[in-house]
Motif scaffolding. Structure first.
Motif, PDB file in Angstrom:
ATOM      1  N   ALA A  15       0.827  -1.218   0.000  1.00 27.61           N
ATOM      2  CA  ALA A  15       0.000   0.000   0.000  1.00 27.61           C
ATOM      3  C   ALA A  15       0.858   1.263   0.000  1.00 27.61           C
ATOM      4  O   ALA A  15       0.460   2.288  -0.573  1.00 27.61           O
ATOM      5  N   GLY A  16       2.016   1.198   0.637  1.00 23.84           N
ATOM      6  CA  GLY A  16       2.872   2.382   0.717  1.00 23.84           C
ATOM      7  C   GLY A  16       3.258   2.934  -0.641  1.00 23.84           C
ATOM      8  O   GLY A  16       3.455   4.143  -0.804  1.00 23.84           O
ATOM      9  N   LYS A  17       3.360   2.066  -1.638  1.00 24.22           N
ATOM     10  CA  LYS A  17       3.731   2.504  -2.985  1.00 24.22           C
ATOM     11  C   LYS A  17       2.627   3.304  -3.667  1.00 24.22           C
ATOM     12  O   LYS A  17       2.848   3.875  -4.747  1.00 24.22           O
ATOM     13  N   LEU A  18       1.442   3.355  -3.056  1.00 23.37           N
ATOM     14  CA  LEU A  18       0.326   4.114  -3.612  1.00 23.37           C
ATOM     15  C   LEU A  18       0.015   5.367  -2.800  1.00 23.37           C
ATOM     16  O   LEU A  18      -0.964   6.055  -3.071  1.00 23.37           O
ATOM     17  N   SER A  19       0.838   5.674  -1.820  1.00 27.03           N
ATOM     18  CA  SER A  19       0.620   6.846  -0.969  1.00 27.03           C
ATOM     19  C   SER A  19       1.158   8.107  -1.645  1.00 27.03           C
ATOM     20  O   SER A  19       2.001   8.055  -2.541  1.00 27.03           O
ATOM     21  N   ASN A  20       0.688   9.257  -1.177  1.00 27.68           N
ATOM     22  CA  ASN A  20       1.222  10.522  -1.677  1.00 27.68           C
ATOM     23  C   ASN A  20       2.702  10.680  -1.345  1.00 27.68           C
ATOM     24  O   ASN A  20       3.472  11.206  -2.145  1.00 27.68           O
TER      25      ASN A  20
END
Length: 357
Positions: free
Chosen positions: A124-129
């Motif tokens: 999920a971190g790879k999709l964060s701002n």
């Protein structure tokens, strides 16, 4: 360009009458990033300082693989964080605080053991701002969802499946290693990632038992919920997000929810990211983002803009700005990695240089 060090091939046992060769390679890699930052309100005063790791975290590492034959490989990774502005280690007690793992991979997927980030960060971190818009200030207040990789699972075992038409699933457990109480200090995480052309989706879960607030302590202190020494009975995170590339645009959206159980109370934090990156010419990328965070009656809205100019394939010059407005029961703005404002507004601007190797 990453430096590759190739070890001499070692002769292994003969297989079906032929001598097999085990081929190894090790990649040395890293990132250095420093910029001049202006913080409009830090404990009631403005300040100018040199910040490190704003566009990407400062780190160095080694990644290796050895072909054992028959599709089986031995893998390892060592990665440590440091601060370019001072030269200090991020964690004085751990050389490889970000990752230290060894394992096997093959047609079955991979099994790795050691000190590793959880799957919420990995998927999920790879999709964060913070990741997509390359700005460390954009991770959520307190980083309770670990998207900034400030907390890893120690004594961990992780399984990751092979890709199944773009779908990959993972599960891991960090052993608490407490005699007589297997749940104390135990961490668990699981998730799924789907990648198909321009589309990326992720769903992830993580639960940490008996974790000290640590990095999140300053944020919790502004709400009267704890400090760095506060120990959570448990911290549970759910995350779901998606990303899509269309033309010169890269779009991302992410939702995370954290549930914190304390000895005498509990609370939830909810975060939503929307981001867009526009590669408007071959050398320039414009980043735009919005984040809404809520914890009880405390609310935080954050707006960001930035531009990265590619000096080469490995070096970038960047200009970034992030503004946060707190409201409701939140008395103080507090963007990731800045320190608390004395009031409900905080602006951080940064001009810097990033280099990877």
């Amino acid at each position: 360009m990453k430096k590759h060090i190739y070890a001499a091939a070692a002769t292994v046992a003969a297989i079906t009458g032929g001598a097999a060769q085990a081929q190894s390679n090790v990649t040395v890699y890293g990132s250095l990033d420093a910029g001049v930052a202006y913080v409009s309100n830090l404990n009631g005063q403005s300040t100018v300082r040199v910040d490190q790791g704003t566009m990407q975290p400062d780190r160095f590492g080694f990644r290796g693989v050895e072909d054992l034959g028959g599709g089986l490989k031995a893998v390892f990774q060592l990665e440590g964080g440091f601060a370019t502005d001072t030269g200090a280690s991020i964690n004085a007690s751990k050389i490889f605080n970000r990752t230290s793992m060894v394992g096997l991979s093959g047609n079955f997927g991979s099994v790795t053991l050691g000190n590793m980030p959880d799957i919420v960060f990995d998927y999920a971190g790879k999709l964060s701002n913070g990741f997509q818009l390359t700005n460390f200030y954009l991770f959520h207040p307190g980083n309770l969802d670990t998207l900034a990789n400030t907390y890893q699972f120690t004594n961990a075992v992780r399984y990751t499946s092979p890709s199944m038409n773009g779908l990959t699933v993972s599960a891991m457990v960090g052993m608490g290693e407490q005699p007589g109480d297997s749940s104390k200090g135990r961490n668990t995480s699981a998730g799924a990632s789907y990648v198909n052309g321009p589309l990326r989706l992720a769903l992830a879960y993580s639960k940490q038992n008996d974790r000290a607030a640590g990095y999140a302590g300053t944020f919790l202190g502004t709400l009267g919920l704890g400090n760095a020494g506060t120990v959570f009975n448990s911290l549970t995170t759910w995350a779901a997000g998606g990303g899509y590339k269309v033309g010169d645009w890269r779009l991302n959206a992410l939702y995370t929810q954290n549930t914190v159980d304390l000895p005498a109370s509990s609370f939830k934090q909810k975060n939503a990211d929307l981001g867009a990156a526009w590669n408007y010419n071959p050398l320039n990328t414009l980043n735009l983002g919005f984040t809404n965070s809520k914890l009880g009656g405390a609310k935080y809205n954050q707006f960001s803009i930035g531009n990265a100019y590619a000096l080469s394939k490995r070096s970038e010059f960047y200009v970034q700005a992030a503004y946060q407005k707190a409201s409701g029961t939140a008395r103080f703005a507090l963007q990731n990695n800045t320190g608390a404002a004395d009031g409900k507004n905080q602006l951080v601007t940064t001009v810097g240089v990033h280099h990877s190797f």
